[in-house]
Scaffold this active site. Structure first.
Site, short mmCIF file in Angstrom:
data_model
loop_
_atom_site.label_atom_id
_atom_site.label_comp_id
_atom_site.label_asym_id
_atom_site.label_seq_id
_atom_site.Cartn_x
_atom_site.Cartn_y
_atom_site.Cartn_z
N GLU A 1 59.45 48.52 22.43
CA GLU A 1 58.41 47.82 23.17
C GLU A 1 57.93 46.62 22.33
OE1 GLU A 1 54.68 49.98 23.79
OE2 GLU A 1 54.66 49.16 25.83
N LYS B 1 35.67 54.71 22.84
CA LYS B 1 35.85 53.67 21.84
C LYS B 1 36.78 52.60 22.36
CE LYS B 1 38.76 53.16 18.39
NZ LYS B 1 39.04 51.70 18.35
N GLU C 1 48.56 58.06 27.63
CA GLU C 1 49.26 57.02 28.39
C GLU C 1 49.77 56.03 27.36
OE1 GLU C 1 50.48 54.09 29.70
OE2 GLU C 1 48.59 53.40 30.57
N CYS D 1 51.82 47.89 29.19
CA CYS D 1 52.71 48.98 28.80
C CYS D 1 53.79 49.21 29.83
CB CYS D 1 51.90 50.25 28.56
SG CYS D 1 50.69 50.54 29.84
#
Lengths: 500, 294
Positions: free
Chosen positions: A410, A205, A279, A313
């Site tokens: 983040e 997906k 991840e 990331c």
């Protein structure tokens, strides 16, 4: 105790020459052509080698974040569609894929790699239109690296007995794979290639804001004559992802995305035999020592945080500069961001394209406000922003404290937090003081210091005198809350096999 | 008058010290014939937290030791165990093993320590790679210890299970907190005395006695623990462990199908489980061609 004389000397040293590209050099627009790509008005679900209508009959729009114009509409997969896809994958696994001679399996993967290369320009254009990243990055990084990833793993298919000494590597079965919007095609390649090479079948997906290159990849897979059901690609938002994670017919979950969702997945598969690789997020420390070649380091820092609008990331979003060169580095950084070209992602001169979605732009703005409120000094480029679309100026925060949210959380945007340090031990302590551990960087001219730092930083990928480099042969993945498992290289095979 | 036997006090092992549980609690495990084994510490959550502090403090030093030195220390552990064989055989027979089984289990435990002593400075080469990246960079991947590991040891075995789960964790440079078998705890305590005389720094291995049913959730709840190993097949506990591990994304391993007595009970892949792979990049200057990249 420094004398007054010394202080003046230091002051003089920080007066660097400012680069003024825009005064003498004007860039003419150099747009890539949209005609290089065919985008259908509507996309169905790719299940069992065919395009199937969603059982709900529902579709959702995908837009160009640089213009806010609709590009296409894609099917919304619900529970029954997910079920169909998983069944198709299971059927293909049992009847075709796991019994196919490994070298033939490998040849299919090679074929997909080649077709990605053949359609590289089209894929790059679609990637940029759908996601907002500069065409230069789609063209020179995303698409070629995706093709290379298929090439790399294709060759492993018939060599697995060499990968794990004294063990036999067996496939897991059906892999459910959920990928993010920052590198849509590349993440699809990272997930699909090793899964197929090790004999698994796939339900993938893509992210809801960037489904188009994955659907283009489905066309390639169809054209490559991959047996029906070996790869199924279904579109939708979080609910569709949850349906994949919770489906009892799935043996393995591979997820790239936020730490928050990663934790939800870890909880959701408790009590099942599903294997997982995650991840997740990061807040990489990028460390500049006073003996580093500063101009190179500044270029590396710029690439480290502004590559792909900072939607990375492993972005180097926490910069630690040794105090003695801090003024100089900050000056150079401010001068350098003035020269970055922000705007039309389709323009080949653009450095920073569109923020991927309105939602993400809001998140970035939220953090800009938090940073200011926490007392950090904000400096942004003075560049103009396009009137339409989602854009953000490259931004630097100075006077940031270790405990500030902009140094801990983040942001996933073109926002750099700058902190300072004096000693090696201090910077290691600060760099490792994060729940994340995906990547890190260090800039110094001294070899023994490099290895001291790279060894002590608790992160899965460490760049020394470079940043944001990727390669199919190079394992990637995090320590601590940045997830577990590796993608890429020999170690990337481990995520898709059971060792017997 | 015949001589009165001196009974041993079974204590727990934290940070190289032998405290009693801070809770002051105890339990009395018995063998099949109903004979009381000892008054054993019923460790508490606080004991576990103290042990994690000790394990974290020991981690940097242990992980930073030369692999060769770790190897020497594991070998020393084997030597010390060999020298105290009699005591372990005695305890195992007290805990329902036949003499022959007990001798076999102790011998195997010594050999297992030697097996992992040998791996300490070799598994890195097995699991490392130099990666042929397409750009002008030197790029390599090496395993590094994941950190502090909490271990709920195999419950059916008094010694070999304990040794088989501890050895690969510390061979790889991790530190650990281990919950011994609830019903067969004697050897675990005596094994900590072996550790204490083997040059193993305090805090690298911490051993608690008590009830998994009470402590398991704390073993996986703690935010300063990086990985959890559970060796039983209790599916409710397994589910609880997976759910709680999500708190800080602990790595979780269930060794519930392993026959520790067999050769399947030892392998470098057990070491690999509690390792992280770190990949390092550095540019290579390209003098003859285009300039170096950064």
């Amino acid at each position: 105790m420094p004398t007054t004389k010394k202080n003046t000397a230091v002051k003089k040293k920080t007066n660097t020459v400012k680069l003024k590209f825009d005064t003498t050099w004007q860039y003419e627009p150099a747009p890539e052509s949209k005609s290089a790509a065919t985008i259908n008005k509507q996309y169905d679900l790719f299940i069992n080698g065919e395009w199937q209508k969603p059982s709900s009959g529902k579709y959702f729009d995908t837009i160009n974040p640089a213009t806010e114009e609709k590009l296409s509409q894609v099917a919304l997969a619900d529970q029954s569609d997910t079920d169909k896809a998983v069944k198709a994958a299971r059927n293909a696994y049992d009847k075709v894929w796991k019994n196919m001679p490994a070298k033939e399996r490998g040849k299919y993967i090679f074929r997909i790699a080649r077709m990605i290369q053949e359609k590289a320009r089209e894929l790059a254009v679609i990637e940029t239109l759908d996601g907002g990243k500069p065409i230069r990055e789609s063209r020179d990084f995303d698409v070629p690296t995706a093709a290379n990833h298929f090439f790399y793993y294709a060759g492993w298919a018939d060599k697995l007995e060499y990968a794990f000494p004294n063990r036999k590597a067996q496939p897991l079965g059906v892999a459910g794979q959920i990928i993010p919007w920052n590198f849509p095609l590349l993440m699809a390649a990272w997930k699909i290639a090793p899964a197929l090479a090790t004999g698994n079948t796939v339900v993938l997906k893509p992210a809801e804001t960037t489904p188009l290159t994955a659907l283009k990849l489905a066309e390639i897979i169809q054209e490559a004559d991959l047996p029906p059901g070996v790869v199924n690609i279904i579109t939708g938002a979080g609910d569709t992802g949850a349906n994949i994670v919770n489906h009892p017919g799935v043996d393995k979950i591979a997820f790239t995305g936020s730490t928050e969702v990663g934790k939800l997945i870890q909880r959701a598969i408790a009590g099942t035999n599903k294997k997982a690789t995650l991840e997740l997020g990061g807040k990489a420390a990028n460390i500049i020592f006073d003996d580093a070649p500063l101009d190179q380091a500044v270029e590396g820092v710029i690439n480290g945080i502004f590559f792909n609008q900072g939607h990375v990331c492993c972005a180097g979003s926490r910069l630690y500069v040794q105090e003695s060169v801090a003024k100089q580095v900050i000056r150079k950084l401010k001068d350098r961001i003035e020269t970055l070209i922000v705007g039309d992602p389709m323009d080949k001169n653009t450095d920073i394209g569109a923020i991927n979605s309105k939602q993400q732009l809001d998140t970035i703005h939220k953090y800009l406000n938090i940073g200011k409120k926490e007392g950090a000094e904000m400096y942004e480029s003075s560049c103009p922003l396009p009137k339409k679309g989602f854009f953000c100026r490259p931004t630097i925060f100075t006077n940031v404290a270790q405990s500030n949210r902009i140094a801990q959380e983040e942001i996933f945007g073109p926002v750099l937090s700058v902190l300072t340090f004096r000693t090696d031990d201090e910077v290691i302590e600060k760099a490792n003081n994060s729940p994340y551990g995906l990547s890190a960087g260090v800039w110094t001219d001294k070899g023994s210091k490099i290895f001291n730092m790279t060894k002590r930083m608790r992160a899965g990928v460490v760049w020394a005198n470079t940043f944001n480099k990727f390669d199919p042969t190079s394992p990637f993945g995090g320590y601590k809350e940045s997830g577990f498992g590796r993608e890429g290289g020999l170690h990337g095979l481990m995520a898709y096999v059971r060792l017997a | 008058m015949s001589r009165l036997e001196v009974l041993k006090t079974y204590k727990i092992y934290i940070g190289g010290q032998f405290p009693r549980t801070e809770s002051g609690r105890y339990y009395i495990p018995t063998n099949y014939s109903g004979q009381k084994l000892a008054n054993v510490c019923l460790s508490s959550r606080k004991d576990f937290r103290n042990a994690v502090v000790a394990a974290r403090a020991a981690f940097g030093g242990w992980a930073g030791r030369a692999a060769f030195n770790r190897s020497q220390i594991l070998y020393r552990m084997a030597e010390m165990l060999e020298g105290r064989k009699g005591q372990f055989i005695e305890e195992l027979t007290q805990q329902d093993a036949t003499r022959e089984e007990a001798e076999n289990e102790v011998n195997l435990s010594v050999d297992r320590l030697i097996y992992y002593a040998g791996w300490c400075d070799k598994f890195q080469q097995l699991f490392s790679s130099v990666n042929p990246v397409a750009s002008s960079h030197f790029n390599f991947s090496v395993p590094e210890p994941t950190g502090v590991v909490s271990v709920i040891a195999p419950q059916q075995s008094g010694l070999i299970g304990l040794v088989s789960v501890i050895a690969p964790v510390i061979a790889g440079g991790n530190t650990c907190v281990v919950l011994a078998s609830e019903t067969k705890p004697l050897c675990a305590v005596t094994f900590s005395e072996v550790l204490n005389t083997s040059d193993l720094p305090g805090g690298v291995v911490n051993i608690l006695t008590g009830k998994p049913s009470e402590l398991a959730s704390w073993f996986v709840d703690h935010m300063d623990v990086n990985a959890t190993i559970y060796c039983e097949s209790n599916s409710d506990t397994q589910q609880m462990i997976r759910e709680k591990s999500a708190l800080n994304l602990k790595r979780v391993f269930f060794y519930d199908q392993t026959d520790w007595i067999s050769d399947a009970g030892q392998s470098p892949y057990f070491i690999f489980d509690t390792q992280e792979i770190k990949t390092t990049w550095h540019p290579v200057e390209n003098i003859a061609g285009a300039g170096g990249s950064y």
